[in-house]
Design a protein around this motif. Structure first.
Motif, mmCIF file in Angstrom:
data_model
loop_
_atom_site.group_PDB
_atom_site.id
_atom_site.type_symbol
_atom_site.label_atom_id
_atom_site.label_comp_id
_atom_site.label_asym_id
_atom_site.label_seq_id
_atom_site.Cartn_x
_atom_site.Cartn_y
_atom_site.Cartn_z
ATOM 1 N N ALA A 22 -25.601 -30.220 26.649
ATOM 2 C CA ALA A 22 -26.212 -29.277 25.702
ATOM 3 C C ALA A 22 -26.279 -27.872 26.297
ATOM 4 O O ALA A 22 -25.981 -26.879 25.620
ATOM 5 C CB ALA A 22 -27.606 -29.758 25.324
ATOM 6 N N MET A 23 -26.656 -27.786 27.549
ATOM 7 C CA MET A 23 -26.713 -26.481 28.216
ATOM 8 C C MET A 23 -25.340 -25.828 28.219
ATOM 9 O O MET A 23 -25.204 -24.624 27.942
ATOM 10 C CB MET A 23 -27.234 -26.662 29.652
ATOM 11 C CG MET A 23 -28.685 -27.105 29.722
ATOM 12 S SD MET A 23 -29.169 -27.736 31.355
ATOM 13 C CE MET A 23 -28.897 -26.305 32.377
ATOM 14 N N ALA A 24 -24.306 -26.624 28.514
ATOM 15 C CA ALA A 24 -22.951 -26.090 28.564
ATOM 16 C C ALA A 24 -22.502 -25.574 27.197
ATOM 17 O O ALA A 24 -21.851 -24.527 27.095
ATOM 18 C CB ALA A 24 -21.983 -27.164 29.069
ATOM 19 N N VAL A 25 -22.860 -26.296 26.130
ATOM 20 C CA VAL A 25 -22.498 -25.874 24.770
ATOM 21 C C VAL A 25 -23.119 -24.519 24.446
ATOM 22 O O VAL A 25 -22.449 -23.609 23.934
ATOM 23 C CB VAL A 25 -22.937 -26.936 23.741
ATOM 24 C CG1 VAL A 25 -22.843 -26.371 22.318
ATOM 25 C CG2 VAL A 25 -22.087 -28.185 23.868
ATOM 26 N N TYR A 26 -24.406 -24.357 24.744
ATOM 27 C CA TYR A 26 -25.087 -23.090 24.451
ATOM 28 C C TYR A 26 -24.530 -21.957 25.307
ATOM 29 O O TYR A 26 -24.289 -20.846 24.807
ATOM 30 C CB TYR A 26 -26.585 -23.239 24.688
ATOM 31 C CG TYR A 26 -27.335 -23.852 23.535
ATOM 32 C CD1 TYR A 26 -28.170 -23.092 22.712
ATOM 33 C CD2 TYR A 26 -27.212 -25.207 23.246
ATOM 34 C CE1 TYR A 26 -28.860 -23.653 21.654
ATOM 35 C CE2 TYR A 26 -27.894 -25.790 22.189
ATOM 36 C CZ TYR A 26 -28.713 -25.008 21.392
ATOM 37 O OH TYR A 26 -29.393 -25.570 20.341
ATOM 38 N N LEU A 37 -25.294 -11.636 27.835
ATOM 39 C CA LEU A 37 -24.521 -12.531 28.683
ATOM 40 C C LEU A 37 -23.028 -12.338 28.446
ATOM 41 O O LEU A 37 -22.569 -12.331 27.302
ATOM 42 C CB LEU A 37 -24.881 -13.991 28.402
ATOM 43 C CG LEU A 37 -26.123 -14.564 29.072
ATOM 44 C CD1 LEU A 37 -26.272 -16.030 28.690
ATOM 45 C CD2 LEU A 37 -26.048 -14.429 30.584
ATOM 46 N N PRO A 38 -22.259 -12.204 29.516
ATOM 47 C CA PRO A 38 -20.801 -12.213 29.353
ATOM 48 C C PRO A 38 -20.338 -13.652 29.145
ATOM 49 O O PRO A 38 -21.127 -14.588 29.275
ATOM 50 C CB PRO A 38 -20.313 -11.678 30.708
ATOM 51 C CG PRO A 38 -21.366 -12.140 31.674
ATOM 52 C CD PRO A 38 -22.676 -12.071 30.914
ATOM 53 N N TYR A 39 -19.072 -13.816 28.837
ATOM 54 C CA TYR A 39 -18.556 -15.184 28.750
ATOM 55 C C TYR A 39 -18.546 -15.774 30.149
ATOM 56 O O TYR A 39 -18.097 -15.149 31.113
ATOM 57 C CB TYR A 39 -17.148 -15.206 28.165
ATOM 58 C CG TYR A 39 -16.542 -16.591 28.179
ATOM 59 C CD1 TYR A 39 -16.895 -17.526 27.209
ATOM 60 C CD2 TYR A 39 -15.669 -16.976 29.191
ATOM 61 C CE1 TYR A 39 -16.371 -18.806 27.223
ATOM 62 C CE2 TYR A 39 -15.134 -18.253 29.213
ATOM 63 C CZ TYR A 39 -15.489 -19.163 28.231
ATOM 64 O OH TYR A 39 -14.977 -20.431 28.263
ATOM 65 N N VAL A 40 -19.086 -16.963 30.280
ATOM 66 C CA VAL A 40 -19.126 -17.606 31.587
ATOM 67 C C VAL A 40 -18.503 -19.000 31.488
ATOM 68 O O VAL A 40 -18.565 -19.650 30.446
ATOM 69 C CB VAL A 40 -20.584 -17.742 32.119
ATOM 70 C CG1 VAL A 40 -21.156 -16.389 32.442
ATOM 71 C CG2 VAL A 40 -21.463 -18.484 31.120
ATOM 72 N N GLU A 41 -17.894 -19.411 32.578
ATOM 73 C CA GLU A 41 -17.373 -20.772 32.659
ATOM 74 C C GLU A 41 -18.557 -21.711 32.859
ATOM 75 O O GLU A 41 -19.141 -21.770 33.934
ATOM 76 C CB GLU A 41 -16.379 -20.892 33.810
ATOM 77 C CG GLU A 41 -15.081 -20.123 33.603
ATOM 78 C CD GLU A 41 -14.223 -20.712 32.485
ATOM 79 O OE1 GLU A 41 -14.425 -21.907 32.161
ATOM 80 O OE2 GLU A 41 -13.382 -19.987 31.942
ATOM 81 N N ASN A 76 -20.197 -21.927 38.559
ATOM 82 C CA ASN A 76 -19.739 -20.636 38.066
ATOM 83 C C ASN A 76 -20.866 -19.770 37.492
ATOM 84 O O ASN A 76 -20.626 -18.637 37.084
ATOM 85 C CB ASN A 76 -18.668 -20.831 36.989
ATOM 86 C CG ASN A 76 -17.436 -21.526 37.535
ATOM 87 O OD1 ASN A 76 -16.927 -21.173 38.592
ATOM 88 N ND2 ASN A 76 -16.954 -22.539 36.825
ATOM 89 N N LEU A 77 -22.068 -20.323 37.463
ATOM 90 C CA LEU A 77 -23.206 -19.597 36.895
ATOM 91 C C LEU A 77 -24.062 -18.963 37.983
ATOM 92 O O LEU A 77 -24.089 -19.424 39.127
ATOM 93 C CB LEU A 77 -24.085 -20.543 36.069
ATOM 94 C CG LEU A 77 -23.452 -21.250 34.870
ATOM 95 C CD1 LEU A 77 -24.515 -22.077 34.148
ATOM 96 C CD2 LEU A 77 -22.822 -20.248 33.921
ATOM 97 N N LYS A 78 -24.768 -17.922 37.600
ATOM 98 C CA LYS A 78 -25.777 -17.327 38.465
ATOM 99 C C LYS A 78 -27.124 -17.907 38.037
ATOM 100 O O LYS A 78 -27.693 -17.521 37.027
ATOM 101 C CB LYS A 78 -25.787 -15.802 38.310
ATOM 102 C CG LYS A 78 -26.770 -15.092 39.235
ATOM 103 C CD LYS A 78 -26.701 -13.589 39.040
ATOM 104 C CE LYS A 78 -27.673 -12.878 39.976
ATOM 105 N NZ LYS A 78 -27.629 -11.393 39.764
ATOM 106 N N VAL A 79 -27.612 -18.888 38.800
ATOM 107 C CA VAL A 79 -28.857 -19.572 38.478
ATOM 108 C C VAL A 79 -30.001 -18.864 39.190
ATOM 109 O O VAL A 79 -29.973 -18.710 40.417
ATOM 110 C CB VAL A 79 -28.804 -21.058 38.897
ATOM 111 C CG1 VAL A 79 -30.108 -21.756 38.541
ATOM 112 C CG2 VAL A 79 -27.625 -21.756 38.216
#
Length: 220
Positions: A114-118, A63-67, A148-151
């Protein structure tokens, strides 16, 4: 008679070797069988035959760094904020968590922090759900709230793309991911087909190398 001897020999060999299925972690010798290509586990064979000596690696890209900031269309209550922070705190202590609340209480939104932290730490997160239709609904909601994520939804009819920033899948589809997730969120673990299915439960836990959050309105 020769067939009986052959069966006995195969059974005796597997007892002495003490195989472990690399997918469902089964150790029961009664479920191992020697086929033309080697020993395999019959307990989870419905997911695809896997030889016990296979090394199962899920090829997910780094994973790259993602916002990973999320946007809610409403504000959490004071009580919800407290619970959300407790979830994060427990997970950071490497503890798995059960979130028990009635339907409509916002259990999904309670794990957003929690998801955002991980995700900010470039760790893998998955959201597993029993029903296909709910997978599609939750994936759409998460894509809206984490713009900003690819879900990626992974379920029947949606299996051509199985990698992304955030994976939402049926619990059955977790067989594709061996030791892949740092955070696994399992919705309705008390619902069919997850409840009482030791194979599905083992496959789910084997997909996670970190912590698990269980969301349930009716835990047993």
């Amino acid at each position: 008679f020769k067939k009986m001897v052959g069966v006995f020999h195969r059974f005796a060999v597997v007892i002495s070797v003490k195989y472990i299925c690399p997918r469902c972690m089964n150790k029961d010798v009664h479920f191992f069988y020697h086929g033309s290509k080697g020993w395999y586990c019959r307990k989870c064979v419905s997911f695809r035959r896997v030889l016990v000596e296979e090394v199962l690696n899920t090829q997910l890209v780094e994973l790259p760094y993602v916002e990973s900031e999320y946007k809610l269309g409403f504000s959490l209550t004071k009580e919800q904020i407290v619970v959300s922070k407790q979830i994060v705190s427990l997970l950071l202590e490497k503890k798995s968590v059960l979130v028990s609340a009635i339907c409509g209480a916002g259990k999904t939104e309670l794990v957003y922090a929690a998801m955002a932290v991980y995700l900010k730490q470039r760790k893998r997160v998955a959201f597993a759900i029993s029903r296909r239709q709910v997978v599609l609904q939750v994936a759409k909601r998460l894509q809206r709230d984490f713009p900003n994520l690819k879900v990626i939804p992974v379920c029947e009819g949606y299996t051509q793309i199985v990698d992304g920033d955030l994976i939402v899948c049926t619990t059955h589809q977790l067989y594709r991911y061996i030791q892949s997730f740092d955070l696994l969120i399992i919705d309705e673990p008390d619902a069919y087909p997850y409840v009482g299915n030791d194979v599905l439960q083992a496959i789910a836990l084997n997909s996670c190398k970190g912590e698990v959050v269980y969301l349930s309105a009716t835990p047993d």
